[in-house]
Design an enzyme around this catalytic site. Sequence first.
Site, PDB file in Angstrom:
ATOM      1  N   HIS A  36       5.564  -7.317 -14.409  1.00 39.77           N
ATOM      2  CA  HIS A  36       5.717  -8.579 -13.668  1.00 39.77           C
ATOM      3  C   HIS A  36       4.398  -9.333 -13.728  1.00 39.77           C
ATOM      4  O   HIS A  36       3.505  -9.113 -12.904  1.00 39.77           O
ATOM      5  CB  HIS A  36       6.122  -8.258 -12.220  1.00 39.77           C
ATOM      6  CG  HIS A  36       6.405  -9.455 -11.365  1.00 39.77           C
ATOM      7  ND1 HIS A  36       7.161  -9.389 -10.216  1.00 39.77           N
ATOM      8  CD2 HIS A  36       6.025 -10.759 -11.468  1.00 39.77           C
ATOM      9  CE1 HIS A  36       7.221 -10.578  -9.653  1.00 39.77           C
ATOM     10  NE2 HIS A  36       6.533 -11.444 -10.399  1.00 39.77           N
ATOM     11  N   HIS A  38       3.158 -13.363 -14.778  1.00 39.63           N
ATOM     12  CA  HIS A  38       3.426 -14.719 -15.296  1.00 39.63           C
ATOM     13  C   HIS A  38       2.215 -15.092 -16.145  1.00 39.63           C
ATOM     14  O   HIS A  38       1.105 -15.197 -15.609  1.00 39.63           O
ATOM     15  CB  HIS A  38       3.582 -15.711 -14.147  1.00 39.63           C
ATOM     16  CG  HIS A  38       4.710 -15.349 -13.221  1.00 39.63           C
ATOM     17  ND1 HIS A  38       5.973 -15.904 -13.316  1.00 39.63           N
ATOM     18  CD2 HIS A  38       4.772 -14.467 -12.186  1.00 39.63           C
ATOM     19  CE1 HIS A  38       6.748 -15.384 -12.377  1.00 39.63           C
ATOM     20  NE2 HIS A  38       6.044 -14.507 -11.684  1.00 39.63           N
ATOM     21  N   HIS A 216      13.514 -12.923  -9.621  1.00 43.59           N
ATOM     22  CA  HIS A 216      12.749 -12.824  -8.377  1.00 43.59           C
ATOM     23  C   HIS A 216      13.757 -12.902  -7.225  1.00 43.59           C
ATOM     24  O   HIS A 216      14.603 -13.812  -7.207  1.00 43.59           O
ATOM     25  CB  HIS A 216      11.776 -13.986  -8.242  1.00 43.59           C
ATOM     26  CG  HIS A 216      10.541 -13.884  -9.094  1.00 43.59           C
ATOM     27  ND1 HIS A 216      10.583 -13.703 -10.447  1.00 43.59           N
ATOM     28  CD2 HIS A 216       9.227 -13.947  -8.766  1.00 43.59           C
ATOM     29  CE1 HIS A 216       9.336 -13.650 -10.920  1.00 43.59           C
ATOM     30  NE2 HIS A 216       8.497 -13.810  -9.922  1.00 43.59           N
ATOM     31  N   GLU A 219      11.398 -12.097  -2.176  1.00 41.64           N
ATOM     32  CA  GLU A 219       9.939 -12.239  -2.059  1.00 41.64           C
ATOM     33  C   GLU A 219       9.717 -13.003  -0.748  1.00 41.64           C
ATOM     34  O   GLU A 219       9.099 -12.505   0.175  1.00 41.64           O
ATOM     35  CB  GLU A 219       9.390 -13.028  -3.252  1.00 41.64           C
ATOM     36  CG  GLU A 219       7.899 -13.340  -3.176  1.00 41.64           C
ATOM     37  CD  GLU A 219       7.418 -14.256  -4.326  1.00 41.64           C
ATOM     38  OE1 GLU A 219       8.268 -14.876  -4.997  1.00 41.64           O
ATOM     39  OE2 GLU A 219       6.189 -14.350  -4.521  1.00 41.64           O
ATOM     40  N   ASP A 297       1.528 -10.139 -11.001  1.00 44.46           N
ATOM     41  CA  ASP A 297       2.144 -11.447 -10.730  1.00 44.46           C
ATOM     42  C   ASP A 297       1.328 -12.593 -11.347  1.00 44.46           C
ATOM     43  O   ASP A 297       1.596 -12.977 -12.482  1.00 44.46           O
ATOM     44  CB  ASP A 297       2.320 -11.644  -9.219  1.00 44.46           C
ATOM     45  CG  ASP A 297       3.491 -12.552  -8.866  1.00 44.46           C
ATOM     46  OD1 ASP A 297       4.237 -12.930  -9.778  1.00 44.46           O
ATOM     47  OD2 ASP A 297       3.659 -12.896  -7.672  1.00 44.46           O
ATOM     48  N   ASP A 298       0.371 -13.140 -10.600  1.00 48.86           N
ATOM     49  CA  ASP A 298      -0.458 -14.262 -11.074  1.00 48.86           C
ATOM     50  C   ASP A 298      -1.919 -13.913 -10.822  1.00 48.86           C
ATOM     51  O   ASP A 298      -2.543 -14.437  -9.878  1.00 48.86           O
ATOM     52  CB  ASP A 298      -0.076 -15.544 -10.322  1.00 48.86           C
ATOM     53  CG  ASP A 298       1.383 -15.903 -10.521  1.00 48.86           C
ATOM     54  OD1 ASP A 298       1.738 -16.416 -11.593  1.00 48.86           O
ATOM     55  OD2 ASP A 298       2.177 -15.622  -9.601  1.00 48.86           O
TER      56      ASP A 298
HETATM   57  N1  ADE Z   1       6.012 -18.240 -10.480  1.00 45.22           N
HETATM   58  C1  ADE Z   1       4.790 -17.716 -10.642  1.00 45.22           C
HETATM   59  N2  ADE Z   1       4.538 -16.805  -9.686  1.00 45.22           N
HETATM   60  C2  ADE Z   1       5.629 -16.743  -8.897  1.00 45.22           C
HETATM   61  C3  ADE Z   1       5.990 -15.988  -7.762  1.00 45.22           C
HETATM   62  N3  ADE Z   1       5.174 -15.092  -7.200  1.00 45.22           N
HETATM   63  N4  ADE Z   1       7.203 -16.203  -7.206  1.00 45.22           N
HETATM   64  C4  ADE Z   1       8.040 -17.092  -7.741  1.00 45.22           C
HETATM   65  N5  ADE Z   1       7.749 -17.833  -8.815  1.00 45.22           N
HETATM   66  C5  ADE Z   1       6.558 -17.654  -9.397  1.00 45.22           C
HETATM   67 ZN    ZN Z   2       6.385 -13.427  -9.982  1.00 41.22          ZN
END
Ligand code: ADE
Ligand code: ZN
Length: 352
Positions: A36, A38, A216, A219, A297-298
């Site tokens: 996971h 992005h 997703h 969350e 994630d990011d």
């Molecule tokens: N796009 C990038 N990061 C995300 C996240 N944590 N939740 C939903 N969309 C995303």
């Molecule tokens: Zn994500």
Amino acid sequence: MSVWLCAASVWYPRRRMALSVDIQRLVQTMPKIELHLHIEGSLEPEMVFALAAKNSIELPYASVDALRAAYEFADLQSFLDIYYAGTQVLCTESDFYDMTRAYLVRAAADNVVHTEIFFDPQSHTSRGVPMGTIIGGIRRALDDGKKEFGISSEMILCFLRHLSEEDAEQTLEAALPFKKHFIGVGLDSGERGNPPSKFERVFKKARDAGLRAVAHAAEEGPASYITEALDLLHVTRIDHGVRCTEDDNVVTRLVREQIPLTVCPLSNVKLRVFDTMRDHNIKALLDRGLCVTVNSDDPAYFGGYIGANFESMCDALPITRADLIKLGENAARASYADEARKAELLRLVQSI
Ligand code: ADE
Ligand code: ZN
């Protein structure tokens, strides 16, 4: 008098866990599998500024430090606003290559052996960037990363759920000529008010084209979105899913069917899903028998890559050596690598 903190049904002392030397060493050296990530969320502020200058794009921030200082988020949407603004600097094939290459360098430093990366084509095609430029740049970097670092990889095309299903269908049509380069489709962006049911038809088209499906869910949104993603989109993994605990029936099903959850601890704290890492429910989920994995994630926005996620989690929660092996085994089994590579990944994570 000790103060106690509740994480689902398990109680942990509020004081910080001392990270044992053994766990610390394991966390640093163990082979990791990321499911996971992005890729646009790996764009560090320095690269945002470099690409903006190269492509003559004006940024609403005076400096790298000013941009980084803006990374204080109240919720998912406040993050997405900055994240989408950052993606605007990506214009050419080499921009996508450089971003992906920079991620792989960091992943290699964390001993990542396999990664499955999300990309958001709609943030780029809407600005006139061709689909082939996006997929081509990312794919070329991943192929080079395999040769240079031995990191195997897959790509997953995400639909932006705040846009319409028609837009997602057009995106799928534009991407299908490049199908050999990506293994599945996903669903990301603002969850509230955008249930999985909105994308039932486009997911069916993607699955009919032989693609895997993830989404997703839970969350920020309700646990019922997990049920919708499983029953309507027929996903085989849930991204995040940490709010499953709001419905015991959903938890029971996730355990029974061993549906993998790609959990992202630092993201969840940064986006205020949990107040602190000590409040995170990942250890409780693991103890209840859910198929949990750890991911970043990011990472450019949330304070660290996959290694930092493991470290922060182990620092705050009583994670054992057996837990770390289980997390690795879960990720190997949940991965979309081919069967031979999966077996290899399983051996690697069990050898720690
Ligand atoms: N796009 C990038 N990061 C995300 C996240 N944590 N939740 C939903 N969309 C995303
Ligand atoms: Zn994500």
